[in-house]
Design a protein around this motif. Sequence first.
Motif, PDB file in Angstrom:
ATOM      1  N   ASP A   1       1.331  -1.181  -0.064  1.00 17.40           N
ATOM      2  CA  ASP A   1       0.347   0.173   0.077  1.00 17.40           C
ATOM      3  C   ASP A   1       0.829   1.015  -0.362  1.00 17.40           C
ATOM      4  O   ASP A   1       0.467   2.316  -0.015  1.00 17.40           O
ATOM      5  N   GLU A   2       1.879   1.171   0.456  1.00 17.03           N
ATOM      6  CA  GLU A   2       3.544   1.831   0.060  1.00 17.03           C
ATOM      7  C   GLU A   2       3.349   2.750  -0.915  1.00 17.03           C
ATOM      8  O   GLU A   2       3.410   3.811  -1.119  1.00 17.03           O
ATOM      9  N   LEU A   3       3.551   1.907  -2.002  1.00 16.30           N
ATOM     10  CA  LEU A   3       3.864   2.400  -3.354  1.00 16.30           C
ATOM     11  C   LEU A   3       2.850   2.818  -4.332  1.00 16.30           C
ATOM     12  O   LEU A   3       1.379   1.795  -4.296  1.00 16.30           O
ATOM     13  N   SER A   4       2.716   3.044  -5.015  1.00 18.07           N
ATOM     14  CA  SER A   4       2.100   4.099  -6.762  1.00 18.07           C
ATOM     15  C   SER A   4       2.171   3.947  -7.625  1.00 18.07           C
ATOM     16  O   SER A   4       4.162   3.818  -7.185  1.00 18.07           O
ATOM     17  N   VAL A   5       2.121   3.846  -8.793  1.00 18.31           N
ATOM     18  CA  VAL A   5       2.462   3.431  -9.888  1.00 18.31           C
ATOM     19  C   VAL A   5       3.568   5.193 -10.022  1.00 18.31           C
ATOM     20  O   VAL A   5       3.248   6.057  -9.633  1.00 18.31           O
ATOM     21  N   GLY A   6       4.791   4.507 -10.486  1.00 14.00           N
ATOM     22  CA  GLY A   6       5.575   5.602 -10.922  1.00 14.00           C
ATOM     23  C   GLY A   6       6.547   5.426 -10.290  1.00 14.00           C
ATOM     24  O   GLY A   6       7.796   5.746 -10.312  1.00 14.00           O
ATOM     25  N   ASP A   7       6.210   4.462  -8.793  1.00 10.99           N
ATOM     26  CA  ASP A   7       7.252   4.528  -7.433  1.00 10.99           C
ATOM     27  C   ASP A   7       8.327   2.986  -8.307  1.00 10.99           C
ATOM     28  O   ASP A   7       8.251   2.571  -9.025  1.00 10.99           O
ATOM     29  N   VAL A   8       9.753   3.329  -7.455  1.00  8.80           N
ATOM     30  CA  VAL A   8      10.343   2.453  -7.929  1.00  8.80           C
ATOM     31  C   VAL A   8      11.151   0.770  -6.730  1.00  8.80           C
ATOM     32  O   VAL A   8      11.631   1.706  -5.426  1.00  8.80           O
ATOM     33  N   VAL A   9      10.877   0.019  -6.913  1.00  4.92           N
ATOM     34  CA  VAL A   9      11.761  -0.566  -6.260  1.00  4.92           C
ATOM     35  C   VAL A   9      12.837  -1.703  -6.291  1.00  4.92           C
ATOM     36  O   VAL A   9      12.902  -1.971  -7.555  1.00  4.92           O
ATOM     37  N   ILE A  10      13.570  -1.052  -5.592  1.00  2.00           N
ATOM     38  CA  ILE A  10      15.115  -2.075  -6.135  1.00  2.00           C
ATOM     39  C   ILE A  10      15.471  -3.392  -5.316  1.00  2.00           C
ATOM     40  O   ILE A  10      14.908  -2.888  -3.802  1.00  2.00           O
ATOM     41  N   SER A  11      16.251  -4.458  -5.869  1.00  2.00           N
ATOM     42  CA  SER A  11      15.523  -4.681  -4.514  1.00  2.00           C
ATOM     43  C   SER A  11      16.637  -5.030  -3.907  1.00  2.00           C
ATOM     44  O   SER A  11      17.968  -5.431  -4.166  1.00  2.00           O
ATOM     45  N   SER A  12      15.925  -5.910  -2.569  1.00  2.00           N
ATOM     46  CA  SER A  12      17.104  -5.938  -1.750  1.00  2.00           C
ATOM     47  C   SER A  12      17.138  -7.793  -1.823  1.00  2.00           C
ATOM     48  O   SER A  12      18.410  -8.077  -2.109  1.00  2.00           O
ATOM     49  N   VAL A  13      16.135  -8.913  -2.067  1.00  2.00           N
ATOM     50  CA  VAL A  13      16.200 -10.309  -2.091  1.00  2.00           C
ATOM     51  C   VAL A  13      15.047 -10.573  -3.260  1.00  2.00           C
ATOM     52  O   VAL A  13      14.262  -9.550  -3.428  1.00  2.00           O
ATOM     53  N   LEU A  14      15.102 -11.401  -3.425  1.00  2.00           N
ATOM     54  CA  LEU A  14      14.430 -11.806  -4.803  1.00  2.00           C
ATOM     55  C   LEU A  14      13.771 -13.386  -4.213  1.00  2.00           C
ATOM     56  O   LEU A  14      14.360 -14.263  -3.781  1.00  2.00           O
ATOM     57  N   SER A  15      12.714 -14.301  -4.249  1.00  2.00           N
ATOM     58  CA  SER A  15      12.044 -15.273  -4.820  1.00  2.00           C
ATOM     59  C   SER A  15      11.382 -15.930  -5.078  1.00  2.00           C
ATOM     60  O   SER A  15      10.922 -14.828  -6.513  1.00  2.00           O
ATOM     61  N   TYR A  16      10.751 -16.378  -5.478  1.00  2.00           N
ATOM     62  CA  TYR A  16       9.691 -17.014  -5.780  1.00  2.00           C
ATOM     63  C   TYR A  16       7.949 -17.265  -5.258  1.00  2.00           C
ATOM     64  O   TYR A  16       8.209 -18.096  -3.929  1.00  2.00           O
ATOM     65  N   HIS A  17       7.531 -16.957  -6.483  1.00  2.00           N
ATOM     66  CA  HIS A  17       6.370 -17.171  -5.407  1.00  2.00           C
ATOM     67  C   HIS A  17       5.476 -18.337  -5.495  1.00  2.00           C
ATOM     68  O   HIS A  17       4.337 -19.124  -5.381  1.00  2.00           O
ATOM     69  N   ASP A  18       5.510 -18.580  -6.516  1.00  2.00           N
ATOM     70  CA  ASP A  18       5.263 -19.611  -7.269  1.00  2.00           C
ATOM     71  C   ASP A  18       5.742 -21.116  -7.419  1.00  2.00           C
ATOM     72  O   ASP A  18       5.848 -22.353  -8.055  1.00  2.00           O
TER      73      ASP A  18
END
Length: 226
Positions: free
Chosen positions: A83-100
């Motif tokens: 909920d903290e993010l809106s369209v146009g905001d950027v996420v720089i990865s700390s950690v990556l994982s699979y949801h599937d």
Amino acid sequence: MKRIGIIGAMESEVELLKSTLSGCDTREIAHTAFYIGTHGSHELVVACSGIGKVNAACTAQIMIDRLGVDCIINTGIAGGLSDELSVGDVVISSVLSYHDFTLKFLTYRYPFTESFTADNTLIETATDACEHIGNIRYVVKEIVSGDAFVTDSKLKNDIKSRTEAYCVEMEGAAIAHTCAMNDIPFVVIRTISDNADDNAAFSFEQFEKKTAAISAKIVLAMAEHI
Ligand code: ADE
């Protein structure tokens, strides 16, 4: 001079990068075009992998084995989970994982089946690039990937209940996984194009190009300052 691999899944995610390269040479390997040129004081290898984990992993492995990249940056767009993010905001990865990826009753943990930590220096270069460009809202947070375009609130909430991720996309963890297996540093830069909910397809179509260009601009600024 470093050789930096840059992977986007869709043309919209790599077009700015391709058009910015100087002295561009193209190599075709495994039905994928690799654009090799310079930007700043580095050599960039840019490829459009196609969508999904296998396409992304194959492209990353080719960049490592055949094209000798020193690190890989995955650029593109993502569905927001926070909920903290809106369209146009950027996420720089700390950690990556699979949801599937679920092992269920297989309790023995094989290597490379959990999560993959992004390179600290590349994370710092990405945050510096955002500051340098200015007017970019960014967070350094977990990103999850899977072979699904998340367009319904039920799946979104299910993913949210199982992870701490701030956004969902379809390639980052596969690239991170490939890099981890090869001891190659990586980072994923994703700009939010939609909220991975019932309205996601509409938002994606509306904001795909604009948000993909934000990530690409950050990658170009990174190449200028690495
Ligand atoms: N990339 C951009 N939006 C996405 C979504 N909602 N699900 C998966 N990948 C995405």
